[in-house]
Design an enzyme around this catalytic site. Structure first.
Site, PDB file in Angstrom:
ATOM      1  N   ASP B 322       1.043  -1.378  -0.052  1.00 51.85           N
ATOM      2  CA  ASP B 322      -0.080  -0.119   0.064  1.00 51.85           C
ATOM      3  C   ASP B 322       0.892   1.162   0.035  1.00 51.85           C
ATOM      4  O   ASP B 322       1.989   1.161   0.645  1.00 51.85           O
ATOM      5  CB  ASP B 322      -0.997   0.019   1.337  1.00 51.85           C
ATOM      6  CG  ASP B 322      -2.053  -0.951   1.039  1.00 51.85           C
ATOM      7  OD1 ASP B 322      -2.767  -0.601  -0.170  1.00 51.85           O
ATOM      8  OD2 ASP B 322      -2.665  -1.457   1.760  1.00 51.85           O
ATOM      9  N   GLU B 363       2.109  15.631  11.057  1.00 54.58           N
ATOM     10  CA  GLU B 363       1.564  16.606  10.213  1.00 54.58           C
ATOM     11  C   GLU B 363       1.955  17.969  10.930  1.00 54.58           C
ATOM     12  O   GLU B 363       2.294  18.865  10.295  1.00 54.58           O
ATOM     13  CB  GLU B 363       0.000  16.544  10.325  1.00 54.58           C
ATOM     14  CG  GLU B 363      -0.356  15.393   9.193  1.00 54.58           C
ATOM     15  CD  GLU B 363      -0.381  14.049   9.912  1.00 54.58           C
ATOM     16  OE1 GLU B 363      -0.052  14.036  11.173  1.00 54.58           O
ATOM     17  OE2 GLU B 363      -1.158  12.974   9.527  1.00 54.58           O
ATOM     18  N   ARG B 395     -12.658  16.355  14.880  1.00 57.09           N
ATOM     19  CA  ARG B 395     -11.644  16.328  13.886  1.00 57.09           C
ATOM     20  C   ARG B 395     -11.078  17.681  13.372  1.00 57.09           C
ATOM     21  O   ARG B 395     -10.754  17.838  12.482  1.00 57.09           O
ATOM     22  CB  ARG B 395     -12.376  15.650  12.628  1.00 57.09           C
ATOM     23  CG  ARG B 395     -13.077  14.311  12.785  1.00 57.09           C
ATOM     24  CD  ARG B 395     -13.365  13.735  11.500  1.00 57.09           C
ATOM     25  NE  ARG B 395     -14.311  14.403  10.956  1.00 57.09           N
ATOM     26  CZ  ARG B 395     -15.045  14.370   9.682  1.00 57.09           C
ATOM     27  NH1 ARG B 395     -14.010  13.636   8.896  1.00 57.09           N
ATOM     28  NH2 ARG B 395     -15.916  14.963   9.287  1.00 57.09           N
ATOM     29  N   MET B 396     -10.560  18.427  14.676  1.00 60.45           N
ATOM     30  CA  MET B 396      -9.737  19.425  14.442  1.00 60.45           C
ATOM     31  C   MET B 396      -8.950  19.608  15.785  1.00 60.45           C
ATOM     32  O   MET B 396      -9.173  18.981  16.815  1.00 60.45           O
ATOM     33  CB  MET B 396     -10.730  20.882  14.528  1.00 60.45           C
ATOM     34  CG  MET B 396     -11.601  20.749  13.207  1.00 60.45           C
ATOM     35  SD  MET B 396     -12.190  22.376  13.531  1.00 60.45           S
ATOM     36  CE  MET B 396     -13.355  22.312  15.020  1.00 60.45           C
ATOM     37  N   LYS B 408      -7.338  24.342  12.691  1.00 58.87           N
ATOM     38  CA  LYS B 408      -6.876  23.568  11.623  1.00 58.87           C
ATOM     39  C   LYS B 408      -7.572  22.074  11.587  1.00 58.87           C
ATOM     40  O   LYS B 408      -7.667  21.483  12.389  1.00 58.87           O
ATOM     41  CB  LYS B 408      -5.310  23.578  11.458  1.00 58.87           C
ATOM     42  CG  LYS B 408      -4.723  22.303  12.416  1.00 58.87           C
ATOM     43  CD  LYS B 408      -3.282  22.408  11.912  1.00 58.87           C
ATOM     44  CE  LYS B 408      -2.655  21.145  12.414  1.00 58.87           C
ATOM     45  NZ  LYS B 408      -2.444  21.121  13.841  1.00 58.87           N
ATOM     46  N   ASP B 532      -5.767  -3.959   5.843  1.00 57.69           N
ATOM     47  CA  ASP B 532      -6.484  -3.865   7.005  1.00 57.69           C
ATOM     48  C   ASP B 532      -7.737  -3.745   6.977  1.00 57.69           C
ATOM     49  O   ASP B 532      -8.545  -4.060   8.073  1.00 57.69           O
ATOM     50  CB  ASP B 532      -5.794  -2.903   7.840  1.00 57.69           C
ATOM     51  CG  ASP B 532      -5.937  -1.356   7.069  1.00 57.69           C
ATOM     52  OD1 ASP B 532      -6.399  -1.495   6.118  1.00 57.69           O
ATOM     53  OD2 ASP B 532      -5.334  -0.526   7.725  1.00 57.69           O
ATOM     54  N   ASP B 536     -10.265  -5.413   1.984  1.00 56.51           N
ATOM     55  CA  ASP B 536      -9.035  -6.151   1.869  1.00 56.51           C
ATOM     56  C   ASP B 536      -9.004  -7.789   2.053  1.00 56.51           C
ATOM     57  O   ASP B 536      -8.223  -8.491   1.473  1.00 56.51           O
ATOM     58  CB  ASP B 536      -7.845  -5.688   2.646  1.00 56.51           C
ATOM     59  CG  ASP B 536      -7.464  -4.448   2.011  1.00 56.51           C
ATOM     60  OD1 ASP B 536      -7.618  -4.001   1.097  1.00 56.51           O
ATOM     61  OD2 ASP B 536      -6.885  -3.625   2.959  1.00 56.51           O
TER      62      ASP B 536
END
Lengths: 582, 698
Positions: B322, B363, B395-396, B408, B532, B536
């Protein structure tokens, strides 16, 4: 001596040239392509199929192939047995020779059926011309064709992918006999006759020699038998003296020609193999392993024979080569060949399973005699008999590939065919048969009185004679350390058993292996694939063959030739050669 | 976009049960076990060592009966010592196997400690049913349980409701928690792991005894391993070599009698010769090598479901990797700041920097690094801001200060934050940027301050350093690498070229992945892949070596034949190496074992025939060994000790080098074939000197 070595080199070169042609010719014949012989022989081939009802297109699996082979072999064995037993009542018997006794007839029939040509008889005083031609020479063609056919089946097993069949035994036998054996043997016979060999059906000729002694000169259809005897790696001579007899092997040149005939098909099949699998280098690799061991054996034997007997070296007698003598150990050798050419012939005949002799192995120096014996014990694969040498070599290649594969960390593959437990099992089984068939009967023979009665000489040399006999019969070689009296019920039976094991039992796991290989897919070659056409592989293959052979037979050889040689150095000559005449 | 969901913080890896080769805790219990394994019913599984045991019994009998009848001809001490060393030979081989098993057992024990007597909170009557407390082993497939912060998850299952961070260190040795949530590819939880926060409802998927933990323990403990195909093939070869040597040795007795040289050719001496000749070195270490192979993988935190799988790994021709996480950093890195219309670049960079300084994810760190490159120094006021870490719900991530906030995050999340659940729309220009970046295979991260959008950070794939070299190595090993990615072909090609993979599959779907595997297999190649997700699973099952990530779904884990507890897809390379190593070790020791025989012959044959009619064979005693007795005993002792000496090599494995098959073979032949011929000569000589010096034999 330099000239002798040069002659040896030229003979090998000629053998390669002949093998190059034969290899390509056999490829075309077995792949069903037309050859220059087809305009004449193809109609004959068709006729044979029409009469016998053989379906040319039908192919057999490994069991079918082996079954057909065994059927033909057993039937032809019975035929020969009957001819030998009944020869007294049959035609072409100018000497009025009686029927051959049962045990000897059986031994001889097995011997010629198995391409061994072990001879417990003297041809000129035992066999009628009909027996020689129909009983024996016939088998020299058929057993050779059988061996080649089996090898071709194994080649197909390696070359084909995801298939089930290995060809048609009957068709393969017909083709190789018609397009290869008969034409080459015929051409060779003509040359032999031109060089002084004989081919007639006359009765023996009595002559008075210059010394005024009456002598019987045997006659017969010699050249025809001699040609296929060498070409088919049979080895069974018309005369008891085999290729030492001037009617079988008249000159130094015919000596070389016969060596070329012996080597051309065993070498040639390696070429056929390489071409067939699409990579001539694969064929060269097997050929190289064969040649290296063969030439090493020749070199060693020639060196020992040219050096001569160490017990004589300590006396006033000179064994050094000079303008007036060939030097070396000349006991049991023809003056027209000398030690080196004799060693060349002898190793060619023992490295292949021919077993023809132009000198007495029994009279070689111990180590000079060890070389041919070891060549036989290595499994008759260097280059071995016609066909049997190649398939034997492929069995060893598979073992070598298995080891190599492990050592490079990959499930081993040979020419893209993955070598799995099943294949290793068949290969190991095949390799196992040979030492068992050699050592067990040798051990029995030295224990029981009937066996002990065989050897001519006592001590280490007598032991060598017995060991050599079972090595020779198991390897389907047929040559003898001539001292052994093999024509007894005991030896006739036990040697016949060894021949049967070495030929027909050995081939069953080999063909089972072929049956397994032919079904496999082919794995593409990558950088992780161990190359089986490299010098490294050749070295590994040689190592595998030598190690397996040497480790198996070292104790026995130590008590035979090695002990004898050490004793010669110690000056034990007198004690150990009480009955040696010369 | 689950940017920070990956547990990418500094990895502190605690590998389970890593034990040195000379750990007394393993060596000591192995001693009694070596005796226990003398049971013929056990020994018969190993033909070579079984023959040695029979030889030892025969010699013991000869010794004992000779003792009473005086049949040892004054050689009691010699026969007794031969007998003793034959037994040692068997015991050493058993010891090697016991040590290999012991290492696995030690690991199982440490796993067992983690499986505490958990009490499960089972829901009776569906999701809203009442709760009851039952012991974990009472749970059956289909039961529903609740786990809250601090609870140990009682058994393997799938989350049906909720989201939680889970500490999986008991299984993976990875200390950083992972997020598990209902739905999708991160819904699987493993029994024995611990919920750190939140509440989840789990549907149990395994019956007792079938759970992941049970399987690990069973695997490392099971001594009745199934032999692998190559092991079987090698066993056959070794067995037939053994038969050949039996024939050679047994026939020697009559040969010697014929030569009037039976004097020293007694049963104990012949047995000694046989044991020296048969491949005891490899025969004794064969099963240890196999166990150690699985064990080595386990130390790399890879759980192989069978030895067969490990062996197949050595044969793999094609690796499907992957892209994300394997070839590139799974966590994409900042490569560009793109301000929204009317926003100063400096403003955007400063805000992004502030929002990321305390963010320890790769990140975050990459954004800070990029900001420095844009010439923005660290904000001196940073101390006055409070870090708001990433949470699975918002999710920030970002920073807060009295009346001010910077965030962000993914476009949607920021849009929600800015618009206060009103329109959920980004400004057009920003939305276009976001889409353009996404189309190009990158990840857009939107930055907003005080609920107004400042711009976009372009996060993109960075090929891991060293991958190029790694792939070149693989190519030399004979493996082809295929990069699997959901990217469009253009992006995929760019990354494939940068990484140096041989081929790529762009816009991969489960279907075309499966199809690719089938195509390679039809050509006769063996394929390995990692995966995973549940989608798959078919490909994992189809691949010859399917490595499922521990973080993956239950379905994936069941489809593959290995599980990587670290969930690190680059492991595939190590797995292949381990598989090859296992085969190489077997091959090397086989070659070594057989090559040893040459020297042993030169020790024993002259010893057998040193007197009388065959005395001339004394000349073969090139080692100048002191006496026939000493020669035989030295060979037997050397033969036994070499097994012990090679145990570490068998357990560690022969080093694999990615140098191509021919070079590897040449090297291994030089060491193990040539070395195998040479080493025993001095080895036997040294033993001979020692035992004669100690007057053990004359």
């Amino acid at each position: 001596m330099t000239l002798d070595i040069l002659a040896a080199a030229v003979t090998y070169a000629a053998a390669f040239a002949a093998a190059w042609w034969a290899g390509h010719h056999m490829l075309r014949v077995f792949q069903g392509e037309r050859t220059f012989l087809h305009p004449v022989l193809r109609p004959v081939e068709r006729g044979i199929y029409r009469i016998t009802g053989i379906d040319e297109e039908h192919e057999q699996g490994w069991k079918g192939y082996v079954g057909a082979m065994l059927l033909v072999s057993v039937l032809s064995l019975l035929l020969t047995y009957l001819i030998l037993r009944l020869q007294g009542a049959l035609p072409l018997n100018p000497e009025n020779l009686p029927g051959v006794p049962p045990a000897l007839a059986f031994n001889t029939a097995v011997s010629f059926t198995s391409n061994t040509n072990w001879q417990n008889y003297a041809g000129e005083t035992t066999m009628s011309y009909l027996s020689q031609m129909l009983g024996l020479t016939f088998h020299q063609f058929l057993s050779a064709a059988t061996g080649i056919a089996l090898a071709v089946a194994v080649i197909r097993a390696v070359a084909r992918r995801s298939a089930t069949t290995l060809g048609n035994f009957y068709v393969d036998v017909v083709r190789v006999t018609l397009y290869v054996l008969i034409p080459v043997a015929a051409a060779a016979a003509v040359i032999l006759i031109a060089s002084g060999g004989i081919q007639n059906l006359s009765a023996a000729t009595p002559v008075t020699t210059l010394e005024g002694v009456r002598q019987i000169i045997s006659q017969g259809p010699v050249a025809a038998m001699e040609a296929i005897k060498e070409l088919g790696t049979n080895g069974g001579g018309f005369f008891n003296a085999n290729s030492a007899h001037p009617f079988e092997n008249p000159t130094g040149l015919t000596n070389s020609l016969e060596i070329v005939l012996i080597l051309m098909i065993p070498f040639g099949l390696a070429i056929t193999f390489g071409r067939w699998v699409g990579n001539i280098k694969q064929g060269f690799a097997l050929l190289a392993a064969m040649v290296v061991i063969l030439v090493a054996g020749f070199g060693f034997a020639a060196w020992q024979e040219q050096t001569g007997n160490p017990a004589i070296s300590s006396t006033e007698v000179s064994q050094v080569a000079s303008a007036t003598q060939a030097g070396g150990n000349m006991e049991g050798k023809e003056a027209r060949f000398g030690p080196i050419q004799s060693a060349l012939f002898n190793t060619a005949a023992t490295g292949t399973s021919t077993g023809a002799v132009d000198s007495a192995s029994d009279s070689y120096t111990p180590l000079g005699g060890l070389a041919p014996m070891l060549l036989i014990q290595l499994g008759e694969i260097t280059p071995g008999g016609v066909g049997s040498g190649l398939y034997g070599m492929i069995v060893f290649a598979i073992v070598a590939v298995f080891l190599a594969g492990l050592m490079v960390g990959r499930t081993p593959e040979y020419l893209g065919k993955k070598i799995e437990a099943r294949d290793v099992k068949f290969a190991a089984l095949a390799i196992l048969i040979l030492p068992v068939s050699i050592l067990v009967p040798t051990a029995i023979s030295v224990l029981v009185p009937a066996g002990q009665a065989g050897p001519l000489n006592p001590g280490a040399h007598g032991f060598s004679e017995i060991l050599y006999a079972f090595s020779s019969t198991t390897g389907n070689n047929g040559s003898a350390f001539a001292g052994l009296s093999g024509n007894s019920l005991y030896y006739n039976s036990l040697l016949a058993l060894s021949m049967w094991l070495g030929r027909f039992i050995f081939v069953i796991p080999v063909m089972a292996l072929a049956g397994s290989l032919v079904r496999k897919k082919v794995v593409p070659i990558g950088p992780g694939t161990f190359p089986t056409d490299s010098p490294l592989f050749v070295a590994l293959l040689i190592g595998t063959i030598i190690i397996v052979g040497a480790l198996t037979f070292f104790p026995a050889l130590a008590l035979g030739p090695i002990l004898e040689q050490l004793q010669l150095h110690g000056g034990h000559l007198a004690a150990f050669y009480p009955s040696q005449g010369g | 976009m689950t940017v920070a969901a990956s547990t990418g913080s500094a990895r502190t890896r605690r590998r389970r049960g890593r034990s040195s080769l000379l750990d007394p805790q393993i060596l000591l219990p192995a001693v009694p076990q070596s005796f226990g394994k003398l049971d013929p019913r056990w020994m018969v599984r190993n033909p070579v060592m079984f023959v040695v045991e029979i030889g030892a019994v025969i010699t013991s009998w000869a010794f004992i009966s000779g003792f009473w009848s005086g049949g040892n001809h004054g050689q009691e001490s010699f026969v007794g010592q031969v007998c003793l060393w034959l037994w040692f030979t068997v015991l050493f081989a058993n010891f090697a196997e016991a040590v290999a098993e012991g290492r696995g057992r030690a690991q199982a024990a440490s796993l067992r400690r983690t499986r505490s007597d958990t009490v499960a909170r089972r829901l009776v009557g569906g999701l809203s049913g009442r709760e009851e407390r039952v012991p974990a082993p009472a749970l059956r497939r289909g039961d529903i349980v609740v786990c809250e912060a601090g609870d140990t998850i009682p058994s393997d299952g799938t989350i049906v409701e909720g989201i939680a961070s889970v500490d999986e260190s008991a299984i993976t040795g990875e200390s950083a928690p992972v997020i598990r949530e209902a739905g999708g590819d991160r819904s699987a939880v493993t029994g024995g792991t611990r919920v750190l926060s939140d509440r989840i409802v789990v549907e149990i998927t395994q019956n007792p005894g079938e759970t992941f933990l049970d399987r690990i323990i069973g695997l490392v403990e099971s001594s009745a391993r199934k032999k692998t195909p190559n092991e079987i093939a090698l066993n056959i070869l070794l067995a037939s070599l053994t038969i050949i040597f039996i024939v050679a040795v047994v026939s020697l007795k009559p040969f010697a009698a014929y030569a009037n040289a039976s004097g020293f050719v007694t049963i104990p001496v012949l047995v000694a010769l046989l044991v020296c000749l048969i491949p005891t070195t490899i025969g004794g270490l064969l099963s240890a090598i196999g166990i150690a192979g699985i064990d080595r993988l386990l130390q790399k935190n890879v759980l192989a479901m069978s030895g067969r799988a490990v062996e197949a790994a050595g044969d793999v021709d094609v690796l499907l990797l992957d892209k994300t996480g394997t070839i590139t950093f799974g966590n994409r890195q900042a490569s560009e700041f793109i301000p929204a219309p009317g926003v100063e670049m400096q403003h955007l960079v400063r805000a992004a920097d502030l929002a990321s300084v305390a963010d320890e994810t790769p990140e975050g760190r990459s954004i800070v690094a990029l900001a420095r490159r844009y010439g923005v120094p660290e904000d001196p006021e940073i101390a006055s801001w409070t870090f708001v870490p990433f949470s699975a719900n918002t999710r920030m991530s970002g920073v807060d200060r009295e009346g001010a906030a910077i965030r962000k995050g993914a476009g949607e999340a920021i849009a929600m934050w800015c618009s206060d659940n009103a329109s959920r729309e980004l400004p057009d220009a920003v939305r276009d940027q976001v889409e353009a970046i996404a189309r190009g295979g990158g990840t857009p991260l939107v930055v907003a301050q005080d609920r107004s959008v400042l711009g976009v950070i372009h996060l993109k794939d960075i090929v891991k350093p060293g991958m190029r070299e790694r792939f070149a190595d693989l190519r030399r090993m004979g493996l082809r690498t295929v990069m699997i990615t959901g990217d469009n072909p253009l992006t995929a090609r760019a990354i494939a070229e940068e990484a140096g993979v041989d081929d790529f599959l762009a816009e991969a779907t489960p279907e075309n992945k499966l199809e690719l595997i089938r195509r390679e297999q039809t050509g006769g190649r063996l394929v390995a892949m990692t995966g995973d997700g549940t989608n798959d699973a078919p490909a994992l099952a189809q691949a010859d070596v399917g490595v499922a990530m521990q973080s993956g779904t239950q379905a994936a884990k069941e489809a593959g034949n290995m599980v990587d507890l670290d969930s690190d897809p680059t492991k595939l390379i190590e797995i292949v190496e381990t598989g090859k190593q296992m085969l190489i070790t077997r091959g090397a020791l086989t070659t070594f074992s057989v090559a040893n025989d040459v020297a042993k012959y030169f020790a024993i044959i002259p010893a057998l025939f040193s007197t009388g009619a065959v005395g001339a064979l004394r000349a073969l005693n090139i080692l100048q060994l002191q006496s026939p007795e000493s020669a035989v005993l030295s060979a037997v002792i050397f033969n036994a000790l070499i097994i012990v000496a090679l145990i570490p090599l068998a357990l560690r494995g022969v080093k694999y080098r990615a140098v191509g098959a021919a070079a590897l073979l040449r090297r291994n032949l030089m060491i193990y074939a040539l070395g195998g011929v040479i080493i025993p000569f001095p080895g036997i000589k040294i033993v001979d000197l020692i035992i004669t010096h100690l007057h053990l034999v004359s």
